[in-house]
Scaffold this motif. Structure first.
Motif, PDB file in Angstrom:
ATOM      1  N   GLN A 189       0.852  -1.188   0.000  1.00 23.05           N
ATOM      2  CA  GLN A 189       0.000   0.000   0.000  1.00 23.05           C
ATOM      3  C   GLN A 189       0.885   1.234   0.000  1.00 23.05           C
ATOM      4  N   LEU A 190       0.563   2.180  -0.880  1.00 21.51           N
ATOM      5  CA  LEU A 190       1.272   3.450  -0.953  1.00 21.51           C
ATOM      6  C   LEU A 190       0.266   4.566  -0.715  1.00 21.51           C
ATOM      7  N   GLY A 191       0.484   5.361   0.316  1.00 27.69           N
ATOM      8  CA  GLY A 191      -0.407   6.462   0.641  1.00 27.69           C
ATOM      9  C   GLY A 191       0.227   7.800   0.307  1.00 27.69           C
ATOM     10  N   LEU A 192      -0.535   8.656  -0.372  1.00 24.90           N
ATOM     11  CA  LEU A 192      -0.070   9.996  -0.740  1.00 24.90           C
ATOM     12  C   LEU A 192      -0.972  11.008  -0.053  1.00 24.90           C
ATOM     13  N   ASN A 193      -0.433  11.752   0.905  1.00 24.64           N
ATOM     14  CA  ASN A 193      -1.227  12.689   1.686  1.00 24.64           C
ATOM     15  C   ASN A 193      -1.290  14.049   1.016  1.00 24.64           C
ATOM     16  N   ALA A 194      -2.525  14.558   0.812  1.00 24.44           N
ATOM     17  CA  ALA A 194      -2.696  15.914   0.309  1.00 24.44           C
ATOM     18  C   ALA A 194      -2.526  16.925   1.430  1.00 24.44           C
ATOM     19  N   ASP A 195      -3.042  16.594   2.619  1.00 26.71           N
ATOM     20  CA  ASP A 195      -2.875  17.406   3.830  1.00 26.71           C
ATOM     21  C   ASP A 195      -3.031  16.475   5.013  1.00 26.71           C
ATOM     22  N   GLN A 196      -3.232  17.028   6.206  1.00 25.49           N
ATOM     23  CA  GLN A 196      -3.320  16.189   7.401  1.00 25.49           C
ATOM     24  C   GLN A 196      -4.592  15.350   7.451  1.00 25.49           C
ATOM     25  N   GLY A 197      -5.609  15.723   6.668  1.00 18.11           N
ATOM     26  CA  GLY A 197      -6.868  15.009   6.768  1.00 18.11           C
ATOM     27  C   GLY A 197      -7.312  14.273   5.532  1.00 18.11           C
ATOM     28  N   SER A 198      -6.557  14.367   4.437  1.00 15.65           N
ATOM     29  CA  SER A 198      -7.006  13.711   3.209  1.00 15.65           C
ATOM     30  C   SER A 198      -5.820  13.184   2.422  1.00 15.65           C
ATOM     31  N   GLY A 199      -6.118  12.259   1.518  1.00 15.34           N
ATOM     32  CA  GLY A 199      -5.068  11.684   0.690  1.00 15.34           C
ATOM     33  C   GLY A 199      -5.596  10.584  -0.205  1.00 15.34           C
ATOM     34  N   VAL A 200      -4.701   9.982  -0.959  1.00 16.75           N
ATOM     35  CA  VAL A 200      -5.018   8.906  -1.880  1.00 16.75           C
ATOM     36  C   VAL A 200      -4.188   7.683  -1.512  1.00 16.75           C
ATOM     37  N   ILE A 245     -12.053  12.889   9.400  1.00  9.93           N
ATOM     38  CA  ILE A 245     -12.697  13.924  10.206  1.00  9.93           C
ATOM     39  C   ILE A 245     -12.664  13.459  11.647  1.00  9.93           C
ATOM     40  N   GLU A 246     -11.769  14.049  12.448  1.00  3.85           N
ATOM     41  CA  GLU A 246     -11.548  13.647  13.833  1.00  3.85           C
ATOM     42  C   GLU A 246     -11.213  12.162  13.899  1.00  3.85           C
ATOM     43  N   GLN A 247     -12.080  11.322  14.497  1.00  2.00           N
ATOM     44  CA  GLN A 247     -11.783   9.887  14.629  1.00  2.00           C
ATOM     45  C   GLN A 247     -12.396   9.045  13.514  1.00  2.00           C
ATOM     46  N   GLY A 248     -13.045   9.681  12.561  1.00  2.00           N
ATOM     47  CA  GLY A 248     -13.681   8.946  11.482  1.00  2.00           C
ATOM     48  C   GLY A 248     -13.018   9.192  10.146  1.00  2.00           C
ATOM     49  N   TRP A 270     -13.089   4.005  11.606  1.00  2.00           N
ATOM     50  CA  TRP A 270     -13.055   4.629  12.932  1.00  2.00           C
ATOM     51  C   TRP A 270     -11.761   4.223  13.614  1.00  2.00           C
ATOM     52  N   HIS A 271     -11.159   5.152  14.357  1.00  2.00           N
ATOM     53  CA  HIS A 271      -9.946   4.805  15.088  1.00  2.00           C
ATOM     54  C   HIS A 271      -9.920   5.515  16.445  1.00  2.00           C
ATOM     55  N   HIS A 272      -9.176   4.913  17.346  1.00  2.00           N
ATOM     56  CA  HIS A 272      -8.977   5.515  18.679  1.00  2.00           C
ATOM     57  C   HIS A 272      -7.506   5.361  19.056  1.00  2.00           C
TER      58      HIS A 272
END
Length: 239
Positions: free
Chosen positions: A1-12, A72-75, A122-124
């Motif tokens: 898996q390769l993750g590319l982050n656009a910012d702290q809350g979104s990515g591909v 979005i927060e924990q979701g 969801w994460h904690h």
């Protein structure tokens, strides 16, 4: 898996898993003689009065995904595209005890699922430990096909040789429960469990026609379900 982050809350996320090839072989010998199930054996030489049967079953898997995620927060919400490939091969080899000739009944079933999917997570977090639950669901067009070969008299005589196709609407439900331990700022260790259901696929055993069907009869059954589950371990590197 390769993750590319656009910012702290979104990515591909780009995902591939596969190179799996599950296979099994079973052999059966019986001096009292055996026959293939159903009435098909009555129209053959090598699948009746048999003292030896060998069955080989193989199922390779491939999966590729591209998903956009928004946290979005924990979701987390997800939308994406998935390709799922399941190819199966079933080979039944039978030997006639009288003529000592062996022939094959071979079925190749292929599934190519293409479509979109949505998901949620969801994460904690506890300091350096994260518990996460993720689920994805998609509806797919399945380009399914099967090829059948049935030989006799040592495969010198072809009793069946045909290809059949279908395009059912298939579904995939994919859920994971994982625990991530952050060892350093850039390195983490993952452990988890995955449950996956694939609906409306063609499995090789379900394409068998064990009846003495008229010449030209074809079978295409693409309405089986596949349930996959198992433990996974992983390493997460971030840069």
């Amino acid at each position: 898996q390769l993750g590319l982050n656009a910012d702290q809350g979104s990515g591909v996320d780009l995902i591939y898993w596969g190179l799996n090839s599950y296979d099994t072989r079973q052999t059966l010998t019986n001096p009292s003689l055996m026959g293939l199930a159903g009435t098909l054996q009555l129209a053959t030489n090598d699948f009746i009065f048999s003292d030896f049967f060998q069955l080989d079953y193989e199922s390779p898997l491939h999966n590729a995904e591209a998903n956009y995620r928004q946290t979005i927060e924990q979701g987390t919400l997800l939308i994406g595209f998935r390709y799922f490939n399941l190819d199966e091969r079933l080979d039944i080899l039978s030997r006639n005890a009288n003529t000592q000739t062996s022939s094959d009944y071979i079925v190749d079933a292929r599934n190519h699922l293409v479509g979109g999917q949505v998901g949620a997570g969801w994460h904690h977090d506890w300091t350096r430990v994260r518990l996460a639950l993720d689920t994805k669901f998609g509806v797919f067009a399945n380009v399914a096909s099967q090829e059948t070969f049935l030989g006799d008299f040592g495969n010198t005589f072809v009793r069946r040789s045909y290809r059949a196709e279908s395009m059912p609407v298939s579904m995939i439900s994919d859920s994971t429960l994982s625990l991530k331990t952050q060892l350093t700022d850039w390195l983490a260790f993952d452990v988890g469990y995955r449950l996956m259901w694939v609906g409306n696929v063609a499995l090789a055993p379900n394409q068998l026609d064990l009846s003495d069907s008229p010449a030209g009869t074809t079978v295409m059954n693409a309405h089986q379900g596949l349930f996959l589950n198992g433990l996974f371990l992983g390493v997460d590197a971030r840069w």
